[in-house]
Design an enzyme around this catalytic site. Structure first.
Site, PDB file in Angstrom:
ATOM      1  N   GLY A 226     -58.471-124.903  49.066  1.00 19.70           N
ATOM      2  CA  GLY A 226     -58.770-123.469  49.060  1.00 19.70           C
ATOM      3  C   GLY A 226     -59.833-123.129  48.038  1.00 19.70           C
ATOM      4  O   GLY A 226     -59.722-122.132  47.318  1.00 19.70           O
TER       5      GLY A 226
ATOM      6  N   THR B 109     -62.960-122.213  48.426  1.00 22.71           N
ATOM      7  CA  THR B 109     -64.116-121.452  48.910  1.00 22.71           C
ATOM      8  C   THR B 109     -64.118-119.997  48.461  1.00 22.71           C
ATOM      9  O   THR B 109     -65.096-119.291  48.697  1.00 22.71           O
ATOM     10  CB  THR B 109     -64.182-121.506  50.448  1.00 22.71           C
ATOM     11  OG1 THR B 109     -62.970-120.967  50.998  1.00 22.71           O
ATOM     12  CG2 THR B 109     -64.366-122.933  50.932  1.00 22.71           C
ATOM     13  N   SER B 110     -63.056-119.551  47.827  1.00 26.14           N
ATOM     14  CA  SER B 110     -63.008-118.159  47.369  1.00 26.14           C
ATOM     15  C   SER B 110     -61.927-118.013  46.297  1.00 26.14           C
ATOM     16  O   SER B 110     -61.134-118.923  46.064  1.00 26.14           O
ATOM     17  CB  SER B 110     -62.701-117.199  48.533  1.00 26.14           C
ATOM     18  OG  SER B 110     -61.404-117.466  49.073  1.00 26.14           O
ATOM     19  N   GLY B 111     -61.929-116.859  45.646  1.00 23.00           N
ATOM     20  CA  GLY B 111     -60.852-116.506  44.728  1.00 23.00           C
ATOM     21  C   GLY B 111     -60.613-117.498  43.614  1.00 23.00           C
ATOM     22  O   GLY B 111     -61.549-118.050  43.018  1.00 23.00           O
TER      23      GLY B 111
ATOM     24  N   GLY C 280     -59.413-120.513  43.694  1.00 30.43           N
ATOM     25  CA  GLY C 280     -59.858-121.867  43.983  1.00 30.43           C
ATOM     26  C   GLY C 280     -61.327-122.084  43.668  1.00 30.43           C
ATOM     27  O   GLY C 280     -61.707-123.091  43.064  1.00 30.43           O
TER      28      GLY C 280
ATOM     29  N   TYR D  77     -43.402-115.277  52.487  1.00 36.85           N
ATOM     30  CA  TYR D  77     -44.354-115.716  51.462  1.00 36.85           C
ATOM     31  C   TYR D  77     -43.611-116.258  50.241  1.00 36.85           C
ATOM     32  O   TYR D  77     -43.948-117.333  49.716  1.00 36.85           O
ATOM     33  CB  TYR D  77     -45.251-114.552  51.048  1.00 36.85           C
ATOM     34  CG  TYR D  77     -46.190-114.898  49.915  1.00 36.85           C
ATOM     35  CD1 TYR D  77     -47.343-115.650  50.139  1.00 36.85           C
ATOM     36  CD2 TYR D  77     -45.919-114.500  48.603  1.00 36.85           C
ATOM     37  CE1 TYR D  77     -48.193-115.992  49.100  1.00 36.85           C
ATOM     38  CE2 TYR D  77     -46.762-114.834  47.553  1.00 36.85           C
ATOM     39  CZ  TYR D  77     -47.896-115.574  47.812  1.00 36.85           C
ATOM     40  OH  TYR D  77     -48.734-115.909  46.773  1.00 36.85           O
TER      41      TYR D  77
END
Length: 269
Positions: free
Chosen positions: A15, A17-19, A21, A172
């Site tokens: 993960g 690619t954003s945020g 990560g 979640y």
């Protein structure tokens, strides 16, 4: 974090690619690590690599891109094979990829509730599949990016896919509890961390505002540093080691979860 502590280390960030990560990958690369960037698609991974390469102090050759949709377990297995083939010595695995459970109950093509698969089962399968490459050298470790919401959860052993009674928040939270329990698996050296409430796509699950992804990523990157001593199986909230939910430290629960996960991902069947 001194540059020498991570230079020549190889770290896989899921993960990325954003945020959190993406910012974790940036932090690690700036500290000299070779970073394997995982994204859902090859295009997303390449875009992340291009973005990070534009950061002063990061060399393009430090970055390698990989793609796998965690809603497809066969792609997770292929990712593991490719990583082991390219990097037979992997120092750190950061299990960061995650998603909010959707409003409506959603099942993957593998037959699992999608948040449980993306947030936990895919990381379980990836970690187990990467065991041949994950180093046993001092400082080698798995860092599971979990959530304080794991404390609100229970694992529905008879219905882990929550087909009978579905709530997106409960689904979640269950996925985060499972990931935290898996941290105590004795097969790998691992810790889990709640990086704080950050301004990412998961923010609506927690609050209306949060800290920047870079601030959350600093907590994750710190635990990747071989100079930082960790307690195997420990849970951190930010920089502080705290006690997780009771289930996360129960041997019986760890064994039961491993058995369930093996069944759901098709290992040993």
């Amino acid at each position: 974090m001194p540059e020498s502590s991570l230079s020549s280390r190889t770290v896989l960030v899921t993960g990325a690619t954003s945020g959190i990560g993406l910012e974790t990958a940036r932090h690690l690369a700036l500290c000299g690590a070779d970073v394997l960037l995982h994204g859902r698609t090859a295009e997303e991974s390449r875009r992340a690599a291009d973005h990070l390469s534009a950061t002063k102090g990061i060399r393009p050759e430090q970055l390698r891109t990989y793609a796998a949709d965690f809603a497809r377990l066969e792609e997770v297995e292929a990712l593991a094979r490719n990583v082991v083939s390219d990097h037979p010595h992997l120092d750190v695995l950061v299990n960061n990829a995650g998603m909010a459970a959707p409003e409506r109950h959603t099942v993957t093509g593998d037959g699992n509730e999608i948040a449980f698969q993306v947030n936990f089962l895919a990381h379980y399968l990836l970690t187990c599949s990467l065991e041949p490459a994950l180093t046993s050298d001092p400082g080698g470790r798995v860092v599971n990016v979990s959530s304080s919401l794991h404390r609100t959860a229970s694992i529905q052993w008879a219905d882990p896919n929550r087909a009978r009674r579905y709530s997106r928040l409960a689904a979640y939270a269950q996925s985060q509890l499972a990931l935290t329990v898996f941290t105590a698996d004795p097969r790998v050296t691992a810790v889990s961390v709640h990086p704080g409430v950050c301004d990412t796509t998961l923010l609506p699950l927690y609050a209306h505002e949060g800290v920047t992804p870079a601030e959350g990523a600093a907590h994750v990157a710190r635990l990747c540093d071989p100079a930082v001593e960790i307690v195997n199986g420990a849970y951190y909230e930010g920089h502080e080691r705290v006690t997780p939910a009771p289930a996360a430290t129960e041997d019986r629960t760890v064994k039961r979860l491993n058995k369930l996960a093996d069944l759901l991902v098709g290992r040993g069947v």
